[in-house]
Design a protein around this motif. Structure first.
Motif, short mmCIF file in Angstrom:
data_model
loop_
_atom_site.label_atom_id
_atom_site.label_comp_id
_atom_site.label_asym_id
_atom_site.label_seq_id
_atom_site.Cartn_x
_atom_site.Cartn_y
_atom_site.Cartn_z
N MET A 74 60.85 63.57 -14.10
CA MET A 74 60.15 63.72 -15.39
C MET A 74 59.01 64.73 -15.27
O MET A 74 58.78 65.53 -16.19
CB MET A 74 59.60 62.37 -15.88
N LEU A 75 58.30 64.71 -14.16
CA LEU A 75 57.20 65.66 -13.96
C LEU A 75 57.71 67.08 -13.83
O LEU A 75 57.06 68.03 -14.29
CB LEU A 75 56.35 65.26 -12.74
N VAL A 76 58.88 67.25 -13.22
CA VAL A 76 59.49 68.58 -13.12
C VAL A 76 59.87 69.08 -14.52
O VAL A 76 59.65 70.24 -14.86
CB VAL A 76 60.72 68.56 -12.18
N LYS A 77 60.42 68.18 -15.32
CA LYS A 77 60.84 68.55 -16.68
C LYS A 77 59.66 68.72 -17.63
O LYS A 77 59.75 69.47 -18.60
CB LYS A 77 61.83 67.54 -17.23
N GLN A 78 58.56 68.03 -17.37
CA GLN A 78 57.36 68.10 -18.22
C GLN A 78 56.12 68.32 -17.34
O GLN A 78 55.27 67.43 -17.21
CB GLN A 78 57.20 66.80 -19.02
N PRO A 79 55.98 69.48 -16.72
CA PRO A 79 54.86 69.70 -15.79
C PRO A 79 53.48 69.59 -16.42
O PRO A 79 52.50 69.35 -15.73
CB PRO A 79 55.13 71.10 -15.22
N ALA A 80 53.40 69.73 -17.73
CA ALA A 80 52.11 69.59 -18.41
C ALA A 80 51.51 68.20 -18.21
O ALA A 80 50.29 68.03 -18.31
CB ALA A 80 52.26 69.90 -19.90
N LEU A 81 52.35 67.22 -17.92
CA LEU A 81 51.85 65.85 -17.69
C LEU A 81 50.86 65.82 -16.53
O LEU A 81 49.95 65.01 -16.51
CB LEU A 81 53.02 64.91 -17.39
N LEU A 82 51.05 66.71 -15.57
CA LEU A 82 50.17 66.72 -14.39
C LEU A 82 48.76 67.19 -14.71
O LEU A 82 47.86 67.03 -13.89
CB LEU A 82 50.78 67.59 -13.28
N ARG A 83 48.56 67.75 -15.87
CA ARG A 83 47.21 68.19 -16.27
C ARG A 83 46.48 67.11 -17.07
O ARG A 83 45.33 67.33 -17.47
CB ARG A 83 47.31 69.48 -17.09
N MET A 84 47.11 65.99 -17.29
CA MET A 84 46.52 64.94 -18.11
C MET A 84 45.83 63.90 -17.23
O MET A 84 46.43 63.39 -16.29
CB MET A 84 47.59 64.30 -18.98
N PRO A 85 44.57 63.58 -17.53
CA PRO A 85 43.82 62.63 -16.69
C PRO A 85 44.49 61.26 -16.54
O PRO A 85 44.42 60.65 -15.48
CB PRO A 85 42.47 62.52 -17.39
N TRP A 86 45.13 60.77 -17.59
CA TRP A 86 45.77 59.47 -17.50
C TRP A 86 46.88 59.48 -16.45
O TRP A 86 47.12 58.46 -15.79
CB TRP A 86 46.31 59.00 -18.86
N MET A 87 47.54 60.64 -16.29
CA MET A 87 48.60 60.73 -15.29
C MET A 87 48.01 60.64 -13.88
O MET A 87 48.62 60.06 -12.98
CB MET A 87 49.40 62.03 -15.45
N HIS A 88 46.82 61.19 -13.69
CA HIS A 88 46.16 61.09 -12.39
C HIS A 88 45.87 59.62 -12.06
O HIS A 88 46.05 59.18 -10.92
CB HIS A 88 44.86 61.91 -12.38
N LEU A 89 45.43 58.87 -13.06
CA LEU A 89 45.17 57.44 -12.86
C LEU A 89 46.47 56.71 -12.51
O LEU A 89 46.52 55.91 -11.57
CB LEU A 89 44.53 56.83 -14.11
N LYS A 90 47.52 57.02 -13.25
CA LYS A 90 48.82 56.39 -13.00
C LYS A 90 49.30 56.71 -11.59
O LYS A 90 49.71 55.83 -10.83
CB LYS A 90 49.87 56.84 -14.01
N LEU A 91 49.27 57.98 -11.22
CA LEU A 91 49.75 58.38 -9.90
C LEU A 91 48.90 57.77 -8.78
O LEU A 91 49.42 57.42 -7.72
CB LEU A 91 49.81 59.90 -9.79
N GLY A 92 47.61 57.64 -9.02
CA GLY A 92 46.75 56.97 -8.05
C GLY A 92 47.15 55.52 -7.85
O GLY A 92 47.22 55.02 -6.72
N ALA A 93 47.44 54.84 -8.95
CA ALA A 93 47.88 53.44 -8.86
C ALA A 93 49.23 53.35 -8.16
O ALA A 93 49.46 52.43 -7.35
CB ALA A 93 47.94 52.81 -10.25
N VAL A 94 50.12 54.28 -8.44
CA VAL A 94 51.44 54.29 -7.78
C VAL A 94 51.27 54.51 -6.27
O VAL A 94 51.97 53.89 -5.47
CB VAL A 94 52.36 55.36 -8.40
N PHE A 95 50.33 55.36 -5.89
CA PHE A 95 50.03 55.57 -4.47
C PHE A 95 49.67 54.23 -3.81
O PHE A 95 50.16 53.91 -2.72
CB PHE A 95 48.90 56.59 -4.33
N PHE A 96 48.83 53.44 -4.47
CA PHE A 96 48.46 52.12 -3.93
C PHE A 96 49.65 51.17 -3.92
O PHE A 96 49.78 50.35 -3.01
CB PHE A 96 47.27 51.53 -4.69
#
Length: 145
Positions: A74-96
């Motif tokens: 999904m991130l490859v298809k919609q790379p703009a998502l990576l510029r959104m702060p909420w995505m950073h929070l989500k990815l941080g939680a996924v890391f945990f």
């Protein structure tokens, strides 16, 4: 602009995989609670070991792989998502979550060796971690703070 159909299929597969992965994440430390409680009952421990192995290998690991793969796609298809702060929070939680999954695997291996390094109480407390991360992920994705 409407999202293309293939992206929606990828997203659907991502959500299904996350639900399956979470089912295991919610249950694995509950099994460890019983494993620690029943450590002096070999027949019960043997059954729990089979349940733990099947949960981790047949449900959790494949679901985690599919969830991560579909999320990355999904991130490859919609790379703009990576510029959104909420995505950073989500990815941080996924890391945990990945760390939690790894710790569950580590715990299982130690319990298999008869190394009861973790208490029943600790297993009960650790069992709540996925719930806290779920709150962060759902709020990040839905509310987008």
């Amino acid at each position: 602009m409407a999202l293309e159909t293939s992206y929606l299929w990828i997203k659907a597969m991502h959500v299904i995989a996350v639900i399956a992965w979470y089912a295991g994440l919610f249950y694995i430390f509950r099994l460890f609670v019983y494993h620690v409680q029943k450590r002096d009952e070999p027949a019960v421990v043997a059954t729990l070991e089979v349940m733990e192995r099947r949960l981790m290998r047949a449900i959790m690991a494949p679901a985690m792989i599919v969830a991560i793969a579909m999320g990355a796609w999904m991130l490859v298809k919609q790379p703009a998502l990576l510029r959104m702060p909420w995505m950073h929070l989500k990815l941080g939680a996924v890391f945990f979550l990945l760390g939690y999954h790894g710790f569950a695997s580590y715990t299982r291996k130690r319990l298999l060796r008869g190394d009861y390094f973790i208490s029943e109480r600790a297993c009960r407390m650790i069992n709540e971690v996925p719930t806290l991360l779920l709150f962060a992920i759902v709020i990040a994705v839905i509310v987008r703070p």
